[in-house]
Write a protein that holds these residues in place. Sequence first.
Motif, PDB file in Angstrom:
ATOM      1  N   UNK A 110     -36.583 -16.361  15.659  1.00 15.22           N
ATOM      2  CA  UNK A 110     -37.310 -16.558  14.495  1.00 15.22           C
ATOM      3  C   UNK A 110     -36.922 -17.112  13.236  1.00 15.22           C
ATOM      4  N   UNK A 111     -36.258 -16.719  13.102  1.00 13.62           N
ATOM      5  CA  UNK A 111     -35.023 -16.984  11.667  1.00 13.62           C
ATOM      6  C   UNK A 111     -35.151 -16.356  11.100  1.00 13.62           C
ATOM      7  N   UNK A 112     -35.695 -14.782  10.578  1.00 19.26           N
ATOM      8  CA  UNK A 112     -35.773 -14.240   9.969  1.00 19.26           C
ATOM      9  C   UNK A 112     -34.907 -12.939   9.738  1.00 19.26           C
ATOM     10  N   UNK A 113     -33.535 -13.424   9.655  1.00 18.18           N
ATOM     11  CA  UNK A 113     -32.257 -12.698   9.349  1.00 18.18           C
ATOM     12  C   UNK A 113     -32.463 -12.396   7.540  1.00 18.18           C
ATOM     13  N   UNK A 115     -30.147 -13.420   4.474  1.00 19.01           N
ATOM     14  CA  UNK A 115     -28.924 -14.191   3.942  1.00 19.01           C
ATOM     15  C   UNK A 115     -28.167 -14.686   4.118  1.00 19.01           C
ATOM     16  N   UNK A 116     -27.303 -13.700   4.161  1.00 20.30           N
ATOM     17  CA  UNK A 116     -25.854 -13.522   4.188  1.00 20.30           C
ATOM     18  C   UNK A 116     -25.571 -13.289   5.565  1.00 20.30           C
ATOM     19  N   UNK A 118     -26.555 -15.242   7.400  1.00 19.71           N
ATOM     20  CA  UNK A 118     -26.729 -16.295   8.253  1.00 19.71           C
ATOM     21  C   UNK A 118     -25.140 -17.342   7.716  1.00 19.71           C
ATOM     22  N   UNK A 119     -24.781 -16.539   6.607  1.00 16.93           N
ATOM     23  CA  UNK A 119     -23.272 -17.112   6.346  1.00 16.93           C
ATOM     24  C   UNK A 119     -21.894 -16.205   6.737  1.00 16.93           C
ATOM     25  N   UNK A 132     -15.147 -14.462   6.611  1.00 18.16           N
ATOM     26  CA  UNK A 132     -15.000 -15.610   6.214  1.00 18.16           C
ATOM     27  C   UNK A 132     -14.372 -15.726   5.986  1.00 18.16           C
TER      28      UNK A 132
ATOM     29  N   UNK B  73     -36.560 -19.729   6.645  1.00 18.37           N
ATOM     30  CA  UNK B  73     -34.408 -19.000   6.217  1.00 18.37           C
ATOM     31  C   UNK B  73     -34.468 -19.826   6.923  1.00 18.37           C
ATOM     32  N   UNK B  74     -34.198 -20.530   7.979  1.00 19.84           N
ATOM     33  CA  UNK B  74     -33.587 -21.670   9.327  1.00 19.84           C
ATOM     34  C   UNK B  74     -33.537 -22.752   8.306  1.00 19.84           C
ATOM     35  N   UNK B  77     -31.953 -23.529   4.397  1.00 21.93           N
ATOM     36  CA  UNK B  77     -30.382 -23.948   3.817  1.00 21.93           C
ATOM     37  C   UNK B  77     -30.835 -25.466   3.284  1.00 21.93           C
ATOM     38  N   UNK B 194     -23.809 -18.182   0.086  1.00 25.65           N
ATOM     39  CA  UNK B 194     -24.521 -17.363  -0.142  1.00 25.65           C
ATOM     40  C   UNK B 194     -25.133 -16.757  -1.314  1.00 25.65           C
ATOM     41  N   UNK B 197     -28.192 -19.735  -1.377  1.00 18.55           N
ATOM     42  CA  UNK B 197     -28.696 -19.754  -0.240  1.00 18.55           C
ATOM     43  C   UNK B 197     -30.194 -18.408  -0.795  1.00 18.55           C
ATOM     44  N   UNK B 201     -34.567 -18.956  -2.934  1.00 14.97           N
ATOM     45  CA  UNK B 201     -35.260 -18.488  -2.288  1.00 14.97           C
ATOM     46  C   UNK B 201     -36.782 -18.864  -3.328  1.00 14.97           C
TER      47      UNK B 201
END
Lengths: 414, 266
Positions: A110-113, A115-116, A118-119, A132, B73-74, B77, B194, B197, B201
């Motif tokens: 659902x994309x609820x993660x 943010x870090x 995602x990176x 990274x 969140x997606x 970006x 980061x 990102x 918010x």
Amino acid sequence: MSNGIKLEERLYKFTTSCYRCLVCTKGYPEVVYEVVCPIYKRFRFFTYSLGGMVMLARALYENRIPVGESASEVFYKCVTCGACGEMCAQNDFADSLWMQHELRARCVETGEVPLVNMAVIEGLKKDDNMLQKPKADRGKWAEGLGLRNITQEKADVYFHVGCRYSYDEELWPTLRAAASLLEKAGVDFGIAGKDENCCGGRAYELGYHGEFTKYAENTMELMKSSGAKTIVTPCADGYYAFEVLYDMQGKKGDVKVYHITQYLAKLIKEGRLKPTKNVDLSVTYHDPCHLARKVDPWLRSKQNEIIPIHEKIEKGEMYQPPRDILAAIPGIKLIEMRRTKENAWCCGAGGGVIDAYPEFAEWTARERLDEAKETGAEALVTACPWCKRNFLDTQKGTADMKIVDLVELLQQSV
Amino acid sequence: MLNIVVCIKQVLDPEAPASAYKIDADANKVVMSGVPPVISPFDENAMEAALRIKDKQACKISVISTGKGLSRTVLGKVLAVGGDELYLLDDSEFEDLDSFATAALLTAAIKKIGNPDLILTGRQAADTNAGIVGPGIAVTLGLPCITVARKVGVVDGKLRVEKVVPDGYQVMEIALPCLITVGNELGEMRVAALQQLVAARKKPVTIWTHQDLDVDAALMQRTRLMKLFIPQRDSKCEFVDGDTPEERGAKLALRIWESKLVKQDK
């Protein structure tokens, strides 16, 4: 209708079985019911415990709450150390960790993660590692060692070093010590150098099961083409991935998996390595969660054993090899901490917390360092690069305690 | 200041490993375990086109997406890489709309935001590959449109566009306001650090439902998926015997001839 939360029927039953006893947060009587759950001790709300997460999971499954930011934050703040699973009387088959994996996967879908994360995953997709860092630098630790590359030559054992060790230069001495010990014992092994990829284990724990599948298939393809039948890894996360996660997903096949400490303990037992030199040091040992506590329940469940809760502590096979090595080194005096083996307090780096919530990771490590100091030992020994990194970072600027890897200690003696 | 609107779509990750795709036959849906949704790659190219214009002159970039269960969140970006505001048209009424209905809905949202100078979309979505929504918006708004751009830039108050054609590209000039659909030839969207990102918010995200938009209900037509399945592919491998390579070659040629896999001229 469910809101996308899919739990296996057994896991759903598990979510209905909690009666809020909070035993999941406390250790066995041997440690006088001291709290062993970092997230509960830090945030002091029932939600931040296995019991709380079980209730959240049920509410999500029954569509009473949405998969939102606040639920996701609870799941991702957990260090997934597995202590709760060992303590909970309702949890016979490593359900707590399975549930954690499932819930995080739903957050990802659902994309609820955080943010870090995602990176971190973007970096994994690009450079095949969790730090990274550039792909081309992966094999640098082995420069000048003349180790065989299994992508070009056959070997019996594949020595997979993992992301953290590959890129954390301060930890390279451990890798080099491990390679030198394997050579001394005459093990036919090879590395993959810059062609080594992440095991995918951390991606799985963060809920990115698709990425995990990709890397698991990649590793098994490498094993097949190299002809190696055994994986030895110094990374505790890697060991957990190969031994448990690959097996859970049907990717492991008949490959034998050892953590370096298990393999070295085996070599000592077989007389192929002889620690003879005296290492005059009093130490205490920190059990990495991925090396034992998160593996033991899976192996037990595979054997279909249901062990009464207080017998589990006597079993403890997974906790023994590092202690066998320490016992074999002349001059080493081991002083155990209050919370040890199944009761061990996590270092705080697990489950992606070191990246997403670094202050919480540091708070958790600080508590372990204080506990280690209470023993009066001169050094804290561990066998996981993530634990060592978190301990080193936490006491940066101070020289509170020597942090030593078990492999280096053994090398001094051989 | 140039006002740019970029339309993006949330899709299942087309680059996920094949083994992650599973079909839920009852729900007639693709189920992907542990794989996050992504911004359709061509829409990321469109966003990059907007950002390249913003690199050179003052712009406001508004980004719109429509669907059900959109991930902040997606999709957020785009705010991290340089978008200024995000509009999410998130409503169960907006699920499974056909391309024309989606174009009508996005048009209503664009009108509500204000008349932009430039609208950018991907050449097509990575899931349906229809390529209708972009030109559909242009038609509904009565704007000129160029499809499949590989470069977009503002020159003397006009837009200069390089349009991809099979044997190269054409350079075109077009008056603003207009709509451009962008191809992958333009380049990937820049990666958000980061810190970006986290900072994103704080940027505004507006959520609109069907009650917030003035759309003719008759236009809101849905697509109905009749059947979703993974095609069965059978492969057979037959070995041709023979004592010499020549004999095996001749037998192979004969076998291919008999199988009618090659065109048989009389």
